[in-house]
Design a protein around this motif. Structure first.
Motif, mmCIF file in Angstrom:
data_model
loop_
_atom_site.group_PDB
_atom_site.id
_atom_site.type_symbol
_atom_site.label_atom_id
_atom_site.label_comp_id
_atom_site.label_asym_id
_atom_site.label_seq_id
_atom_site.Cartn_x
_atom_site.Cartn_y
_atom_site.Cartn_z
ATOM 1 N N ASN A 37 0.841 -1.194 0.000
ATOM 2 C CA ASN A 37 0.000 0.000 0.000
ATOM 3 C C ASN A 37 0.882 1.253 0.000
ATOM 4 O O ASN A 37 1.628 1.505 0.936
ATOM 5 C CB ASN A 37 -0.906 -0.047 1.242
ATOM 6 C CG ASN A 37 -1.936 1.058 1.238
ATOM 7 O OD1 ASN A 37 -1.624 2.215 0.939
ATOM 8 N ND2 ASN A 37 -3.164 0.707 1.570
ATOM 9 N N SER A 38 0.790 2.057 -1.059
ATOM 10 C CA SER A 38 1.664 3.222 -1.188
ATOM 11 C C SER A 38 1.476 4.215 -0.042
ATOM 12 O O SER A 38 2.405 4.930 0.318
ATOM 13 C CB SER A 38 1.380 3.988 -2.470
ATOM 14 O OG SER A 38 1.146 3.141 -3.518
ATOM 15 N N ALA A 39 0.269 4.275 0.491
ATOM 16 C CA ALA A 39 0.033 5.222 1.568
ATOM 17 C C ALA A 39 0.816 4.813 2.817
ATOM 18 O O ALA A 39 1.349 5.664 3.528
ATOM 19 C CB ALA A 39 -1.455 5.315 1.874
ATOM 20 N N LEU A 47 4.420 5.906 2.048
ATOM 21 C CA LEU A 47 4.688 7.336 2.144
ATOM 22 C C LEU A 47 4.569 7.845 3.575
ATOM 23 O O LEU A 47 5.325 8.719 3.991
ATOM 24 C CB LEU A 47 3.742 8.123 1.237
ATOM 25 C CG LEU A 47 4.302 8.525 -0.121
ATOM 26 C CD1 LEU A 47 3.316 9.394 -0.868
ATOM 27 C CD2 LEU A 47 5.621 9.283 0.034
ATOM 28 N N GLU A 102 -0.295 2.972 -9.885
ATOM 29 C CA GLU A 102 -1.264 3.568 -10.794
ATOM 30 C C GLU A 102 -0.943 5.054 -10.976
ATOM 31 O O GLU A 102 -0.381 5.675 -10.086
ATOM 32 C CB GLU A 102 -2.682 3.421 -10.226
ATOM 33 C CG GLU A 102 -3.241 2.027 -10.257
ATOM 34 C CD GLU A 102 -2.765 1.140 -9.115
ATOM 35 O OE1 GLU A 102 -1.878 1.594 -8.350
ATOM 36 O OE2 GLU A 102 -3.261 0.021 -8.988
ATOM 37 N N PRO A 103 -1.341 5.622 -12.112
ATOM 38 C CA PRO A 103 -0.944 6.998 -12.416
ATOM 39 C C PRO A 103 -1.341 8.034 -11.349
ATOM 40 O O PRO A 103 -0.557 8.941 -11.052
ATOM 41 C CB PRO A 103 -1.640 7.307 -13.748
ATOM 42 C CG PRO A 103 -2.488 6.143 -14.068
ATOM 43 C CD PRO A 103 -2.038 5.004 -13.242
ATOM 44 N N GLU A 104 -2.515 7.883 -10.768
ATOM 45 C CA GLU A 104 -2.925 8.874 -9.772
ATOM 46 C C GLU A 104 -1.981 8.845 -8.571
ATOM 47 O O GLU A 104 -1.616 9.887 -8.024
ATOM 48 C CB GLU A 104 -4.362 8.610 -9.292
ATOM 49 C CG GLU A 104 -5.433 8.887 -10.328
ATOM 50 C CD GLU A 104 -5.728 7.681 -11.197
ATOM 51 O OE1 GLU A 104 -5.046 6.641 -11.031
ATOM 52 O OE2 GLU A 104 -6.621 7.776 -12.058
ATOM 53 N N LEU A 105 -1.600 7.617 -8.186
ATOM 54 C CA LEU A 105 -0.670 7.493 -7.065
ATOM 55 C C LEU A 105 0.706 8.009 -7.456
ATOM 56 O O LEU A 105 1.404 8.622 -6.654
ATOM 57 C CB LEU A 105 -0.576 6.039 -6.610
ATOM 58 C CG LEU A 105 -1.731 5.579 -5.737
ATOM 59 C CD1 LEU A 105 -1.668 4.083 -5.530
ATOM 60 C CD2 LEU A 105 -1.718 6.294 -4.400
ATOM 61 N N TYR A 122 1.274 10.395 -9.387
ATOM 62 C CA TYR A 122 1.199 11.848 -9.314
ATOM 63 C C TYR A 122 1.436 12.333 -7.878
ATOM 64 O O TYR A 122 2.268 13.202 -7.631
ATOM 65 C CB TYR A 122 -0.172 12.304 -9.826
ATOM 66 C CG TYR A 122 -0.451 13.768 -9.629
ATOM 67 C CD1 TYR A 122 0.202 14.721 -10.401
ATOM 68 C CD2 TYR A 122 -1.366 14.209 -8.679
ATOM 69 C CE1 TYR A 122 -0.057 16.067 -10.232
ATOM 70 C CE2 TYR A 122 -1.630 15.545 -8.503
ATOM 71 C CZ TYR A 122 -0.979 16.476 -9.281
ATOM 72 O OH TYR A 122 -1.226 17.806 -9.095
ATOM 73 N N VAL A 123 0.716 11.722 -6.938
ATOM 74 C CA VAL A 123 0.898 12.112 -5.544
ATOM 75 C C VAL A 123 2.346 11.860 -5.124
ATOM 76 O O VAL A 123 2.979 12.700 -4.485
ATOM 77 C CB VAL A 123 -0.077 11.338 -4.632
ATOM 78 C CG1 VAL A 123 0.169 11.673 -3.173
ATOM 79 C CG2 VAL A 123 -1.517 11.647 -5.004
ATOM 80 N N GLY A 166 2.577 13.013 1.984
ATOM 81 C CA GLY A 166 1.479 12.087 1.730
ATOM 82 C C GLY A 166 0.121 12.749 1.744
ATOM 83 O O GLY A 166 -0.834 12.205 1.213
ATOM 84 N N VAL A 212 0.550 17.674 -1.926
ATOM 85 C CA VAL A 212 0.158 17.633 -3.330
ATOM 86 C C VAL A 212 0.032 19.056 -3.861
ATOM 87 O O VAL A 212 0.498 19.375 -4.942
ATOM 88 C CB VAL A 212 -1.173 16.873 -3.508
ATOM 89 C CG1 VAL A 212 -1.638 16.949 -4.956
ATOM 90 C CG2 VAL A 212 -1.010 15.432 -3.083
ATOM 91 N N THR A 248 -2.522 9.999 -0.490
ATOM 92 C CA THR A 248 -2.137 8.676 -0.957
ATOM 93 C C THR A 248 -3.163 7.646 -0.494
ATOM 94 O O THR A 248 -3.575 6.772 -1.254
ATOM 95 C CB THR A 248 -0.760 8.299 -0.392
ATOM 96 O OG1 THR A 248 -0.049 9.486 -0.093
ATOM 97 C CG2 THR A 248 0.004 7.469 -1.370
ATOM 98 N N GLU A 305 -5.441 5.081 -2.689
ATOM 99 C CA GLU A 305 -5.383 3.646 -2.409
ATOM 100 C C GLU A 305 -6.766 3.131 -2.066
ATOM 101 O O GLU A 305 -7.167 2.049 -2.485
ATOM 102 C CB GLU A 305 -4.416 3.353 -1.255
ATOM 103 C CG GLU A 305 -2.946 3.417 -1.633
ATOM 104 C CD GLU A 305 -2.475 2.181 -2.402
ATOM 105 O OE1 GLU A 305 -3.298 1.303 -2.700
ATOM 106 O OE2 GLU A 305 -1.266 2.106 -2.715
#
Lengths: 984, 435
Positions: free
Chosen positions: A252-254, A257, A295-298, A300-301, A568, A573, B76, B80
């Motif tokens: 999980n990228s969150a 980060l 994924e592209p949205e992630l 971007y963040v 994050g 952003v 993020t 997710e």
């Protein structure tokens, strides 16, 4: 599987039909009906009329149906608070249900119903649920405390729920811990000073244990909370880091980060010579790179965050340039961000590769991307000196493509390259000049003109080139005009003999025909300089300019520190502190990095944001919002009226100029005693003025000041202004805002309030012979309803009484209607009824509508009338000007409405006087280009402030008014009131 | 935290709207539609701020999912979560389409109520959710007390992704190593950049609560084991091991154990899941080499010759090979000769597409093209790279599965009883050669 049928509506009589179905005996039919209701609710139809019928379906053993009813309740309870009470019993009962899923469902839903009475009933079940044996119920109850706190913070404190919540941090179940942490963090945010999240080594240890066991989301809550902790020393810091680093491998990228955030923050505490410090740095790079395959949205963040991380710690990713190369099928937002990071990472070691890439990008299709790529080439040249030559030749290649926007962008960056490496690449000027005609963007034109002016002595036909721009001088943008003025003056100083006419032409264009104060000012300064002391002029105008710095768009360090603490999140952003986009007092805490090195004094400096958010002190760096007040704070203030003219001027005689000769004389006229010229000091910057607005990656601000701003002669007094000097120039430019606001008091004596004449409210025909006409007045802070009652019937009327319906501002009779004597036929009587504003409130349409019932011995009669909203403007409605500024900024632009007042022939002072009579106070006035701007405030009896900007143009009977208010629905009424007052 | 979640169809009509926070009003629904879905210019960021309200959106086919907030949320996490929401919905009703969303709106509301509480994401593992969010509402009433507590302990417990009491007659495991190999090569054959991004995807059908251990030829592990062995051993194992730049794991993997011992141990979810992702950049086996030769013959003619060489064991077969050779915009005609497969000039795509169904290792094949050009074009041709697609039955990173052990102490089946299937697939990612 055909639920989609519920989305198709049957239109007429639908509500009625549904009502019948909801009350059906058949369970299936009931459920179908509730589904239809929810579908209608989803698409935005108002189905609140079905409230009692839906709530009746609540007591069911069908869990699916129950959930649907709950969903309905959450949506409409607020609008039907009395009926929502009907649901309480079921909730309380459900909280005792043997099934934990149902207990949790009940407590979860109850917390979402924002009705005071329900909240009271919630406390007991919530207390039980917080101690429930089932973890599922406890984790739901934990979040419910945060919900309740949002509705009624005091209640939560009084009931001791905060302590229970704190206890849950030690719960045996990891998810309960995570939710408790989330709830506490949220509550703590609104109490910046409370020690609610009492983070100490013991609790930290508990959190770190739970971190290994809870869900991915729970890990995020815990990590985000950990990031707020300040370890006592580097040992503790290291041990926390060691326990957090495994999270960097989470899918999980969150989670990743948030772990990066903790590490970035705690790293500050570690001594740099520690082995572990180096290890940690190495561990950070791979997970950051991995984020780019999400994924592209992630992506971007992640890229927005990497941009921050790279600025703070460039060493982490310095070898990873390649992963930021743009891929053909990346979405545009990813491409643009990658480009930014590529430039940040560009160094001598990788510049060849970077340039090759950038050149490829410059041939892509997306205009924005191509422009940015071209600009990036220029930035590389400035950043890596060794590459400058290659960059310039690449840019020249690109200019040869003749693609219009590429050429323009290239010229803008070449100008910057010239400013970094003066006298090095002049050979390219010829190529640039060839493209002069194709430039249509102001920035490119300005850049080209700058280049021509700066290298005038090497361009044979510089005068011709510049002259060609002069033809359409007034159609150019300010940027180009200023640049042209400066360039021609430079040219003149370099080649005085051939260009006299040209310089006179431009000076007169700038000073006499332009109404732009910046341009005029600069024109006069040059004019005087040239006329007084050509040698000094040369020194000033042709002075050696400071080189531009390497990194041009770095984020200001304190902001960067704050943003690192928000990795994050949305702040990272937007690259803005939370206070710039979060409303109210929440989230205005400024986070700082606490470092063993550097400037970190304290970790958190909570702001004193009052509830209204009025005094919310903006952070050191706020983004320029470009709103009206922003303009007001800007440099080009030209107040017209009073204000002490500073003593200045050394009157220079006209004869002193020899350089410009007679031509100039005639321009300047014969006046020998010039009016004094004020000393121009730098306009004082209000603390609200951004120290550095996040400027786009161009150098225009520096550019403008490049020639003028830095010159030492700026502040010195100049003489000999021409007779035709516009009035506004004589006024002091200094003082700025303060002077501007000092005017407020001197606006003049207020006139009395305007009271509208009586109008007919109740015609005799409708009221069995009773005719009532009336009006509203406000006298000495008391609102009165003045009425004339006329008996047009044949019989005597007596026993008068009056009552109001609930209305928007709670107007109610302060006493009984005083008509003591009976009213004979054809007699009329005056009555004045004092009103209070503490009656029951209900929003009316229109807002200022009042429904009145009058009773006499014959019958009860109803009528409605509209009162001028100025009745509600209180006497202390004059806002402090600082508060005004802050409030104006604080109210979102959406709440602003603009109106036209037509055919009004008052001047601004008279208007201001008239309005003051109605408790509309003028706080400040300024005049720009013959237009008076009045800044006004008024306060309603219920405490709502309305701010106004009234624009009055000389000779134009149409006024423009902008109103800003937190409750924008009053704007229409206020506007009508303005119109009424001003026209009478 | 998340203030609300909306689902729209392609026209911008709301299909689902769930508001979690009081600061989000109904007008937010319209604000997103007007400013993003109906925006005249395509929106250039997945995060949009409209009147101090932030909107996060992702798109699945024609469907827009938008999360709304007025606070400084963890961005993020929001994305997710949106992906997770998509996964959960797909697991329940398949493709996310307008029809399916409308047909399942009651279910979606139930899910949204469960997995997002006051805007905080809760357990969103489909395995757990399916035990108590079913489309038969009545059924959940009849859980026995033990069943209920089993559900709640699973939803909140440490192993939220797996329920207890799973039984299979045949215990089976499928393991796929899926890699995509990316390359950017200069015309002279110099590797400008190359990396492999790989995934280990599993399907497990195992009874009980099995403890699994996964081993691969990770250089760090092999080196550790090789310590103390002879230098010859080291050299030998060095060849077979690979250096992994970075990897991430499904939440079932014990990360702290990986961090300390570099061993991958976990209790797997039931059914399909992605165990890990990884990335390598060193010693990549590039399955194909593309050798371009472009010659400009005068101003109106271009000769292109492209040779592809397969660079793997001759016993293996590559499939679905496709080479795209870009052509100038002013191309008027193309003549093609290829030794193998089929080639076509596609004017609309400005490219020659050459397809070869199969090709064994250690072979080479070539195509030559004569491109005729219209003379009027002034612009120089930018020469985009030649790209290639293919599929090979091995892992270009060199990754090998060494073992996958299963232990279930409570049930009487052992590691040997589990039937295991392992498969390697290497695909082209962005595989380009400049010409």
């Amino acid at each position: 599987m055909t639920d989609s049928k519920y989305f198709t509506t049957t239109k007429k009589g639908e509500i009625f039909e549904l009502k019948a179905e909801l009350n059906s005996d058949k369970k299936e039919k009931k459920k179908e009906a509730v589904k239809k209701v929810i579908a209608s609710m989803t698409v935005g139809k108002d189905v609140s009329a079905l409230f009692p019928d839906v709530v009746n379906c609540m007591q069911t053993d069908n869990l699916e149906l129950k959930k649907l009813v709950y969903l309905y309740l959450m949506n409409y309870a607020k609008s039907q608070p009395d009926m929502a009470i009907m649901a309480v019993n079921t909730f309380v009962k459900d909280c005792e249900d043997p099934n934990p899923l149902i207990r949790a469902l009940a407590v979860r839903t109850m917390g979402c119903i924002r009705v005071d009475k329900i909240t009271e009933y919630l406390c007991e079940p919530l207390r039980k649920c917080l101690k429930d044996e089932d973890p599922y119920v406890r984790k739901t109850a934990a979040v419910c405390v945060a919900k309740l706190h949002d509705i009624n913070a005091q209640l939560v404190e009084d009931q001791g729920f905060l302590d229970t919540l704190k206890d849950l941090i030690s719960d045996s179940n990891p998810m309960v811990v995570a939710n408790a942490v989330a709830a506490l963090s949220e509550i703590a945010e609104s109490h910046p000073n409370s020690n609610l999240l009492d983070l100490n080594p013991q609790t930290i240890n508990k959190l770190l244990t739970a971190l290994n066991e809870c869900t991915e989301w729970g890990q995020i809550f815990i990590l985000d909370c950990l990031a707020n902790y300040t370890p006592r020393d580097d040992r503790e810091s290291q041990s926390i880091c060691e326990r957090v680093t495994p999270r960097l491998s989470h899918a999980n990228s969150a989670v990743v980060l948030s772990a990066v955030k903790v590490l970035m923050k705690f790293m500050e505490m570690l001594p740099k010579d520690l082995d572990y410090y180096g290890t940690l740095l190495k561990k950070l790079a791979p997970p950051l790179v991995t984020l780019l395959s999400a994924e592209p949205e992630l992506q971007y963040v992640a890229l927005r965050n990497i941009n921050l991380i790279v600025q703070r710690r460039p060493e982490i990713l310095k070898h990873e340039m390649k992963v930021f190369f743009v891929k053909y099928n990346d979405p545009i937002y990813v491409k643009l961000e990658k480009l930014d990071i590529m430039i940040r990472l560009a160094s001598q070691a990788n510049i060849a590769q970077v340039l090759a890439e950038l050149k490829e990008y410059a041939t892509e299709v997306d205009v924005d991307f191509v422009r940015k790529a071209v600009r990036a080439i220029g930035r590389c040249a400035i950043k890596v000196e060794q590459s400058a030559e290659r960059c310039v030749s690449t840019l020249l290649d690109l200019i040869q493509t003749k693609v219009n926007y590429v050429v323009q962008e290239a010229i803008v960056v070449i100008k910057d390259i010239f400013r970094k490496y003066p006298n090095k690449y002049e050979s390219v000027i010829a190529t640039l000049c060839e493209n002069l005609d194709s430039l249509d963007e102001p920035e490119a034109r300005a850049a080209m003109i700058w280049i021509v002016g700066e290298y005038a002595e090497r361009i044979d036909n510089a005068d011709e080139l510049l002259e060609s721009f002069l033809e359409g001088f007034h159609d150019e943008s300010t940027q180009v005009q200023l640049q042209l003025l400066t360039a021609i003056v430079k040219l003149f100083l370099k080649k005085p003999t051939e260009t006299q006419e040209l310089v006179q032409q431009v000076l007169s264009l700038a000073t006499q025909d332009s109404d732009n104060p910046d341009l005029r000012d600069r024109g006069y300064i040059y004019w005087r300089l040239l006329s007084t002391d050509p040698v000094a002029a040369k020194e000033v105008v042709l002075a050696e300019k400071p080189l531009i710095s390497e990194e041009t768009d770095l984020i200001e360090p304190t902001l960067l520190e704050e943003l690192i603490c928000h990795i994050g999140t949305l702040a990272s952003v937007y690259h803005k502190p939370p206070s710039a986009f979060v409303e109210g007092s929440r989230g205005v805490q400024h986070k700082r990095l606490a470092g063993s090195s550097g400037s970190g004094e304290s970790v958190e400096s909570p702001d004193t944001g009052s509830a209204a958010g009025v005094s919310e002190a903006p952070p050191a760096v706020i983004p320029s919002q470009g709103d009206l007040l922003g303009d007001l704070l800007n440099l080009d203030l030209t107040p017209t009226t009073t204000g002490p003219p500073p003593p200045a001027s050394t009157g220079m005689q006209m004869g002193a100029m020899d350089l410009l000769g007679g031509g100039l004389d005639s321009l300047m006229g014969d006046e020998s005693e010039p009016p004094p010229i004020p000393l121009r000091t730098d306009t004082p910057q209000s603390p609200q003025l951004p120290h550095q607005s996040p400027s786009p990656p161009d150098y225009s601000p520096t550019e403008l000041g490049g020639d003028l701003g830095g010159s030492p002669a700026m502040g010195a007094p100049f003489g000999a202004p021409p007779a035709t000097m516009p009035a506004s120039f004589n006024a002091p430019v200094s003082g700025g805002l303060d002077d501007l606001f000092d005017l407020a008091g001197g606006v003049g004596m207020p006139m009395g309030a305007y009271n509208p004449p009586k109008t007919l409210w109740l015609p005799a025909m409708k009221a069995k012979g009773l005719e009532i006409s009336g009006t509203f007045v406000r006298r000495a802070g008391v609102i009165q309803m003045e009425m004339t009652l006329n008996n047009k019937a044949m019989s005597v009327m007596s026993d008068f009484a009056i009552q109001f319906n609930r209305n928007s501002f709670g107007l109610a009779p302060a006493g009984p209607l005083q008509i003591l004597t009976p009213l004979s036929p054809n007699q009329s009587i005056e009555a004045a009824l004092p009103l209070s504003t503490v009656g029951p409130v209900m929003k009316m349409e229109p807002l200022n509508n009042l429904q009145v019932a009058v009773k006499n011995n014959i019958d009860v009669f109803y009528f409605s009338c509209q009162y001028p909203i100025s009745m509600l403007f209180v006497e202390d409605g004059k806002m402090e000007r600082q508060v005004f500024l802050a409030t104006w900024k604080d109210i979102p632009n959406d709440n602003e409405s603009q109106f036209q007042i037509k055919d009004c022939h008052l001047n601004s002072d008279a208007a201001s006087n008239k309005l003051q009579g109605s408790n509309i106070f003028t706080i400040a006035k300024r005049t720009v280009e013959g237009q008076d701007m009045l800044y006004q405030s008024m306060k309603l009896t219920n405490g709502i402030w309305v701010l106004a900007e009234l624009r009055v143009q000389m000779g134009n009977p149409n006024y423009t008014i902008s109103l800003k208010c937190r409750a924008p629905e009053v704007s229409q009424c206020v506007f009508q009131n303005y119109e009424m007052v001003l026209k009478n | 935290m998340i203030g609300g979640l909306f689902i729209y169809n392609h026209k911008g009509e709301v299909l689902i709207s769930r508001v979690y926070r009081d600061d989000i009003g109904r007008n937010a629904v319209d604000a997103f539609r007007v400013n993003v879905i109906h925006a005249r210019q395509q929106v250039r960021s997945p995060v949009t701020n409209i009147a101090r309200t932030s909107f996060f959106h992702v798109k699945r086919s024609n469907i827009w999912l938008a999360a709304v907030t007025k606070q400084n949320v963890n961005a993020t996490m929001v994305f997710e979560f949106l992906y997770k929401m998509c996964d959960v919905m797909s697991a329940y009703f398949g493709k996310i389409s307008e029809e399916n969303v409308k047909n399942n709106f009651v279910l979606i509301y139930e899910l949204l109520d469960e997995i997002l509480d006051f805007g905080y994401p809760q357990n969103s593992e489909t395995g757990a959710l399916k035990t108590f969010i079913t489309q038969q509402g009545i059924k959940s009433q009849h859980h026995s007390k033990e069943e209920q507590s089993q559900i709640t302990s699973q939803v909140t417990g440490q192993i939220g992704w797996r329920r207890e009491g799973i039984k299979y007659r045949r215990n089976e495991l499928f393991l796929d190593v899926l890699e995509s190999v990316n390359l950017l090569m200069s015309p002279q054959g110099q590797v400008l950049s190359a990396h492999v991004s790989g995934r280990v995807v599993m399907k497990s059908y195992l009874s009980g609560m099995p403890e699994c251990k996964f081993g691969m030829n990770d250089k760090i592990v092999i080196d550790k084991q090789g310590k103390g062995g002879s230098s010859e051993d080291g050299a030998k194992s060095g060849k077979q091991s690979i250096a992994i730049d970075d990897c991430t794991f499904h939440q079932c993997v014990r990360l702290s154990k990986f961090d300390s011992e570099r061993s991958i141990s976990f209790i797997p979810p039931d059914g399909d899941y992605e165990l890990m992702r990884y990335r390598t950049t060193k010693d990549i086996i590039l399955p194909f080499r593309v050798i371009p030769l472009v010659r400009e013959v005068g101003r109106t003619k271009l000769e292109v010759k492209v040779v592809i060489k397969s660079n793997f064991k001759s016993s293996l077969l590559a499939q679905k090979i496709e080479v795209r050779i870009p052509t100038p915009l002013n191309t008027s005609g193309v003549q093609l000769i290829c030794m193998k497969g089929k080639a076509k000039y596609k004017a609309s795509e400005n490219a020659i597409v050459w397809k070869v169904k199969r090709m064994a290792g250690m072979k080479e094949s070539q195509i030559s093209a004569e491109i005729e050009l219209l003379p009027n074009d002034k612009k120089k041709w930018a020469r985009p790279p030649i790209s290639m697609n293919f599929e090979v039955p091995f892992a270009p990173s060199g990754l090998k599965v060494r073992y996958l052990k299963v232990f279930e102490p409570k049930l009487n089946y052992s590691d040997h009883d589990v039937i295991k299937w392992v498969r390697y697939i290497g695909r082209s990612g962005i595989y380009e050669t400049r010409c």
